[in-house]
Design an enzyme around this catalytic site. Structure first.
Site, PDB file in Angstrom:
ATOM      1  N   ASN A   1       2.383  -6.758  -7.557  1.00  0.00           N
ATOM      2  CA  ASN A   1       3.193  -5.768  -6.825  1.00  0.00           C
ATOM      3  C   ASN A   1       3.815  -6.500  -5.648  1.00  0.00           C
ATOM      4  O   ASN A   1       3.148  -6.766  -4.662  1.00  0.00           O
ATOM      5  CB  ASN A   1       2.291  -4.615  -6.360  1.00  0.00           C
ATOM      6  CG  ASN A   1       3.023  -3.668  -5.425  1.00  0.00           C
ATOM      7  OD1 ASN A   1       4.244  -3.636  -5.390  1.00  0.00           O
ATOM      8  ND2 ASN A   1       2.258  -2.887  -4.660  1.00  0.00           N
TER       9      ASN A   1
ATOM     10  N   LYS B   1       6.035  -5.528  -3.613  1.00  0.00           N
ATOM     11  CA  LYS B   1       6.414  -4.679  -2.461  1.00  0.00           C
ATOM     12  C   LYS B   1       7.851  -5.006  -2.048  1.00  0.00           C
ATOM     13  O   LYS B   1       8.665  -5.305  -2.915  1.00  0.00           O
ATOM     14  CB  LYS B   1       5.406  -4.851  -1.329  1.00  0.00           C
ATOM     15  CG  LYS B   1       3.969  -4.711  -1.841  1.00  0.00           C
ATOM     16  CD  LYS B   1       2.952  -4.569  -0.774  1.00  0.00           C
ATOM     17  CE  LYS B   1       1.589  -4.372  -1.431  1.00  0.00           C
ATOM     18  NZ  LYS B   1       0.543  -4.017  -0.493  1.00  0.00           N
TER      19      LYS B   1
ATOM     20  N   HIS C   1       1.890   4.821  -4.801  1.00  0.00           N
ATOM     21  CA  HIS C   1       1.261   3.770  -3.993  1.00  0.00           C
ATOM     22  C   HIS C   1       0.989   4.324  -2.592  1.00  0.00           C
ATOM     23  O   HIS C   1       1.772   5.111  -2.069  1.00  0.00           O
ATOM     24  CB  HIS C   1       2.177   2.537  -3.928  1.00  0.00           C
ATOM     25  CG  HIS C   1       1.478   1.351  -3.356  1.00  0.00           C
ATOM     26  ND1 HIS C   1       1.309   1.184  -2.005  1.00  0.00           N
ATOM     27  CD2 HIS C   1       0.864   0.300  -3.952  1.00  0.00           C
ATOM     28  CE1 HIS C   1       0.619   0.062  -1.798  1.00  0.00           C
ATOM     29  NE2 HIS C   1       0.344  -0.483  -2.958  1.00  0.00           N
TER      30      HIS C   1
ATOM     31  N   GLU D   1       1.386   3.112   0.207  1.00  0.00           N
ATOM     32  CA  GLU D   1       2.477   2.885   1.168  1.00  0.00           C
ATOM     33  C   GLU D   1       3.560   3.939   0.996  1.00  0.00           C
ATOM     34  O   GLU D   1       4.173   4.377   1.973  1.00  0.00           O
ATOM     35  CB  GLU D   1       3.035   1.458   0.996  1.00  0.00           C
ATOM     36  CG  GLU D   1       2.049   0.421   1.554  1.00  0.00           C
ATOM     37  CD  GLU D   1       2.083  -0.927   0.858  1.00  0.00           C
ATOM     38  OE1 GLU D   1       3.079  -1.250   0.193  1.00  0.00           O
ATOM     39  OE2 GLU D   1       1.074  -1.667   0.988  1.00  0.00           O
TER      40      GLU D   1
ATOM     41  N   GLU E   1      -6.895   2.056  -5.628  1.00  0.00           N
ATOM     42  CA  GLU E   1      -6.636   1.135  -4.511  1.00  0.00           C
ATOM     43  C   GLU E   1      -7.104   1.755  -3.196  1.00  0.00           C
ATOM     44  O   GLU E   1      -6.367   2.523  -2.569  1.00  0.00           O
ATOM     45  CB  GLU E   1      -5.133   0.863  -4.400  1.00  0.00           C
ATOM     46  CG  GLU E   1      -4.521   0.198  -5.601  1.00  0.00           C
ATOM     47  CD  GLU E   1      -3.267  -0.562  -5.217  1.00  0.00           C
ATOM     48  OE1 GLU E   1      -3.232  -1.764  -5.460  1.00  0.00           O
ATOM     49  OE2 GLU E   1      -2.343   0.034  -4.645  1.00  0.00           O
TER      50      GLU E   1
ATOM     51  N   GLY F   1      -4.139  -5.399   1.532  1.00  0.00           N
ATOM     52  CA  GLY F   1      -3.507  -6.327   2.474  1.00  0.00           C
ATOM     53  C   GLY F   1      -4.398  -6.694   3.651  1.00  0.00           C
ATOM     54  O   GLY F   1      -3.956  -7.289   4.618  1.00  0.00           O
TER      55      GLY F   1
ATOM     56  N   SER G   1      -6.614  -6.585  -2.174  1.00  0.00           N
ATOM     57  CA  SER G   1      -7.064  -7.950  -1.926  1.00  0.00           C
ATOM     58  C   SER G   1      -7.680  -8.629  -3.149  1.00  0.00           C
ATOM     59  O   SER G   1      -8.625  -9.408  -3.036  1.00  0.00           O
ATOM     60  CB  SER G   1      -8.020  -7.989  -0.726  1.00  0.00           C
ATOM     61  OG  SER G   1      -7.364  -7.478   0.435  1.00  0.00           O
TER      62      SER G   1
HETATM   63  P1  PGA Z   1      -2.967  -6.595  -1.776  1.00  0.00           P
HETATM   64  O1  PGA Z   1      -2.055  -5.304  -2.179  1.00  0.00           O
HETATM   65  O2  PGA Z   1      -3.362  -7.257  -3.063  1.00  0.00           O
HETATM   66  O3  PGA Z   1      -2.048  -7.453  -0.938  1.00  0.00           O
HETATM   67  O4  PGA Z   1      -4.141  -6.072  -1.035  1.00  0.00           O
HETATM   68  C1  PGA Z   1      -2.405  -4.504  -3.273  1.00  0.00           C
HETATM   69  C2  PGA Z   1      -1.412  -3.372  -3.426  1.00  0.00           C
HETATM   70  O5  PGA Z   1      -0.972  -2.801  -2.422  1.00  0.00           O
HETATM   71  O6  PGA Z   1      -1.054  -3.006  -4.560  1.00  0.00           O
END
Ligand code: PGA
Length: 251
Positions: free
Chosen positions: A9, A11, A95, A97, A167, A173, A213
């Site tokens: 992903n 982003k 997601h 976000e 998630e 992140g 992560s």
């Molecule tokens: P990350 O993000 O692997 O950087 O923690 C995962 C995601 O938001 O899908």
């Protein structure tokens, strides 16, 4: 048997030139599609390059979002119909976000899931709790409610083909991965929820990813868990070598 599915992903990162450089880096090194499904979810402006690459490789392509109407006066939105016609395979929806920064509701996510199926693509539906919810030990109730709302009105066949990504927001992140046991526990809760809502076979078929992560150093341990069928990976999916290490985790 459920086929593992590892999705990057990106982003809001990478332009079309950077996308091409990534593709040059993974060319010829992706796992066979019948072994592990390797997917990149990218910004809309990068999808063209990914779709062309996917035509003669084992890569699958995902959009990071779409609207729930097929076309019309919705300035700035991305049409699921156009994504499908372009050759996109999956769309990530819900997601954290998008839920957090862009105020997407469970109802929006459900409408998007229906729009994605209507246009012959498959959804990757994200769910997950905040740190506050986890500290109050309410993560199961929270995620079950998100899943029920997202799947409302979908058929058993559609849900069999759905990908659900668990998630936990506190692990995205942050470098703080949920332990493999914590991730397994919640992925199991999700599978049981699908069983309650549909039936045993649908629960056996639905693929559930863990995200937050995930990196080459922890992917094997996560993938060894019985209810974890894949990963949704942000930071560690941006570099070709790291992405290849993730999708080739079985080697
Ligand atoms: P990350 O993000 O692997 O950087 O923690 C995962 C995601 O938001 O899908």
């Amino acid at each position: 048997m459920r086929k593992p599915i590892i999705a990057g992903n990106w982003k809001m990162n990478k332009n079309p030139q950077e996308t091409q450089a990534f593709l040059d880096g993974v060319k010829g090194k992706l796992p066979a599609a019948d072994k592990v499904e390797a997917v990149i979810a990218a910004p809309a402006i990068d999808l063209n390059a990914l779709v062309w690459f996917s035509k003669d490789s084992d890569l699958k392509v995902a959009a990071e979002n779409c609207y729930f109407e097929d076309e019309g006066a919705f300035t700035g939105e991305t049409s699921p119909k156009a994504l499908s016609e372009m050759g996109v395979d999956y769309v990530v929806i819900g997601h954290s976000e998008r839920r957090g920064y862009f105020h997407e509701t469970d109802e929006d996510i459900n409408k998007k899931a229906k729009a994605i199926f209507r246009n012959n693509m498959l959804p990757i539906i994200c769910c997950g709790e905040s740190l506050e919810t986890r500290e109050a030990n309410k993560q199961s109730d929270w995620v079950v409610a998100q899943i029920k709302a997202a799947l409302e009105g979908l058929t058993a066949e559609q849900v069999s083909n759905t990908v659900i990504a668990y998630e936990p927001i506190w692990a995205i992140g942050t470098g703080k991965t949920a332990s493999a046991d914590q991730a397994q526990e919640m992925c199991h809760v999700i599978r049981e929820t699908v069983k309650d809502l549909y039936n045993e076979q649908t629960a056996e078929n639905v693929r559930i990813q863990y995200g937050g992560s995930v990196k080459p150093a922890n992917v094997k341990e996560l993938m060894a868990k019985p209810d974890i069928d894949g990963g949704l990976v942000g930071g560690a999916s941006m570099d070709p070598e790291s992405f290849l290490a993730l999708v080739n985790y079985q080697d």
